[in-house]
Design a protein around this motif. Structure first.
Motif: not given
Length: 545
Positions: A191-208, A384-388, A393-396
């Motif tokens: 199981a992958l228990v995974c951060d869902s915060t930005n699942v609606f973002n089609n682009d990568p988060s980007g580099s610092e 896959l089990m979405p959290v956060h 976000h979880l459903m998406e």
């Protein structure tokens, strides 16, 4: 549900169906392992409250079977509840050196550091806690030593991501290489228990690393003082801002206790060694306006943070027309009104404001869809089990994972007990959940009597009636006081009518004083409702003469 049998269970007591207050439990062969124990911040539904904590009743009742609390990283929504709840659980904490440094400071402030066992883990070795073998896997995030957890159990391996992103050019720390993550996948991931915060973002988060150029450009163009507000815990951003200050020739001033704490712990654990020397606010105000850059807390509109105090003129740091404030952080949903209040105050002073809508001054610490897809490919989980995330976000993420070839996805919410193995994943029960609030120095139920009374007070106001009663009935004139009722200019006639109603209610005083008290209360509230449409809380004081 009391004790996990020959199976692998998962229960979220916070963080599933909401963003923040992350608390996750894994159960196996009679034992439990907790991952993270965080807080969330209050909204107007909790008058007078700043911090909300998870109700851990479920695991408190099973504390003898709890092996420990493993922390993924040092953000408040993952460690913030520990100073208030860890001592009662009575189990050891396990964290990396930087995260442990932040936790230790919190425990010391609360005065229980000596009563909570805090262990700094060796990330090169597996932490064995009963049936759980935990490996700390470094991942990129906005804080040092973010660790995904690879948790081996007799029923399969779980990869618990915590908060993460992919960053090809991290400015702090060295995340796991793709080969290391692929190797974990090769060994099999149940199981992958995974951060869902930005699942609606089609682009990568980007580099610092990319943010540095954007902030440098903004600061270099600024004519007066520059204040940059960011999350105090974003040590990667602090490193960036230190470099920007040096590159633009500005002295650096740091404003905010939490920023001081992060800098202290970061330097003590080997980070931010090249961070420039800072000046205090008084010295900063004596420098030429174009030769100083301030880093301050409060970008989410927090009342007592440095930015709010600067905006409303109660801080040693002063900003004037033509100065610039850079919001180098994401606006957290729910904080729009608080942030808008500060931005309006700054705007009224003629201060220039820059957010991520005007310039590239922020990147997220959470994965967008391309990063999620890449993690699926590396780890190849069966489930896959979405959290956060909130439910949307979880459903998406569940839908997205299935579309990317993950065989199964299961969406759970706080309190649902999930059996991950053996057999197909399924929900088998429900644990009690809830919220606690920190009210001053006291922990209270979030929906208990005190907070519910406060909600009623904030909505309907309050009235007090004092009545002296003797053997022949009423003595003197009843005294009436009110708070928060919309009578304004009608105060005198309103009080006169209320007194008349109270006197009428005491004409034939019953021998039962409680019935008399209730008659006075109802008479008082009836007048208030007729005048205002409100149903205030009414307190009646009977004085026996």
């Amino acid at each position: 549900m009391t004790t996990p049998k020959n199976e692998l269970l998962f229960v979220a007591l916070g963080g599933s169906g909401e963003i923040g207050m992350n608390v996750n439990l894994y159960g196996c062969q009679g034992k439990w392992l907790m991952v993270d124990c965080g807080i969330t911040f209050a909204d107007p539904a909790y008058p007078g409250i700043e911090l909300i904590l998870p109700d851990l009743q479920f695991i408190e009742e099973r504390a003898d079977d709890l092996l420990g609390i493993v922390l993924t990283h040092g953000h408040e929504d993952h460690i913030g509840a520990l100073p208030y709840l860890a001592e009662d659980l009575g189990v050891p904490l396990y964290a990396t050196a930087f995260t442990a440094g932040l936790i230790r400071g919190k425990l010391e402030e609360e005065g229980n550091a000596k009563r909570v066992k805090l262990n700094v883990v060796d990330t090169t070795k597996t932490l064995q806690l009963g049936p759980f073998g935990v490996d700390f896997i470094p991942l990129s995030h906005s804080i040092p030593e973010m660790s995904g957890l690879s948790i081996a159990t007799p029923y399969g391996r779980v990869f618990h991501t915590g908060d993460w992103k992919l960053d090809a050019s991290p400015v702090i720390g060295k995340p796991a290489a793709p080969e290391q993550l692929s190797a974990i996948g090769d060994g099999g991931v149940l199981a992958l228990v995974c951060d869902s915060t930005n699942v609606f973002n089609n682009d990568p988060s980007g580099s610092e690393a990319d943010v540095r150029a954007g902030i440098t450009e903004v600061v270099a163009k600024a004519k007066g003082r520059v204040l940059v507000t960011t999350f105090a815990s974003n040590a990667a951003r602090l490193h960036t801002l230190g470099e920007v200050a040096k590159q633009t020739g500005r002295a650096l001033c740091v404003a905010g206790r939490s920023l001081d704490r992060i800098l202290k712990v970061a330097k003590a654990t080997g980070y931010l060694k090249d961070f420039p020397a800072t000046v205090d606010p008084e010295a900063a105000m004596r420098l030429p306006r174009d030769k100083v850059m301030i880093v301050a807390t409060g970008g989410q509109g927090e009342d007592r943070a440095a930015l709010s105090r600067v905006a409303f003129g109660s801080h040693p740091i002063k900003l004037d027309a033509g100065d610039t404030v850079v919001f180098s952080s994401k606006q957290i949903p729910g904080n729009e009104v608080a942030i808008g209040r500060i931005q309006n105050q700054l705007a009224a002073k003629g201060i220039v404001m820059i957010t991520d809508r005007q310039a590239h001054v922020h990147v997220s610490g959470h994965p967008g869809r391309p990063e999620l897809a890449q993690m699926y490919k590396w780890l190849r989980p069966e489930i896959l089990m979405p959290v956060h995330g909130e439910m949307r976000h979880l459903m998406e993420q569940a839908r997205f994972a299935l579309s990317e070839g993950v065989p199964q996805a299961l969406v759970q919410s706080n309190g649902e007990i999930v059996r991950l193995a053996p057999g197909n994943p399924q929900k088998i029960g429900h644990a009690p959940i809830g919220r606690l609030v920190l009210d001053g120095d006291v922990l209270l139920p979030g929906d208990g009597g005190t907070i519910n009374e406060r909600r009623k007070l904030s909505i309907n106001g309050q009235m007090s009636v004092a009545v002296a009663i003797g053997g022949r009935g009423l003595i003197g004139t009843p005294q009436v006081r009110y708070n928060g009722l919309p009578v304004e200019e009608d105060r005198v006639p309103f009080l006169e009518e209320t007194v008349d109603a109270v006197i009428a209610a005491t004409k034939q005083p019953p021998k039962d004083r409680e019935k008399l008290r209730e008659a006075i209360r109802l008479a008082t509230r009836k007048v208030a409702t007729r005048w205002t449409g409100k149903k205030p809380i009414v307190d009646v004081l009977l004085i026996e003469a």
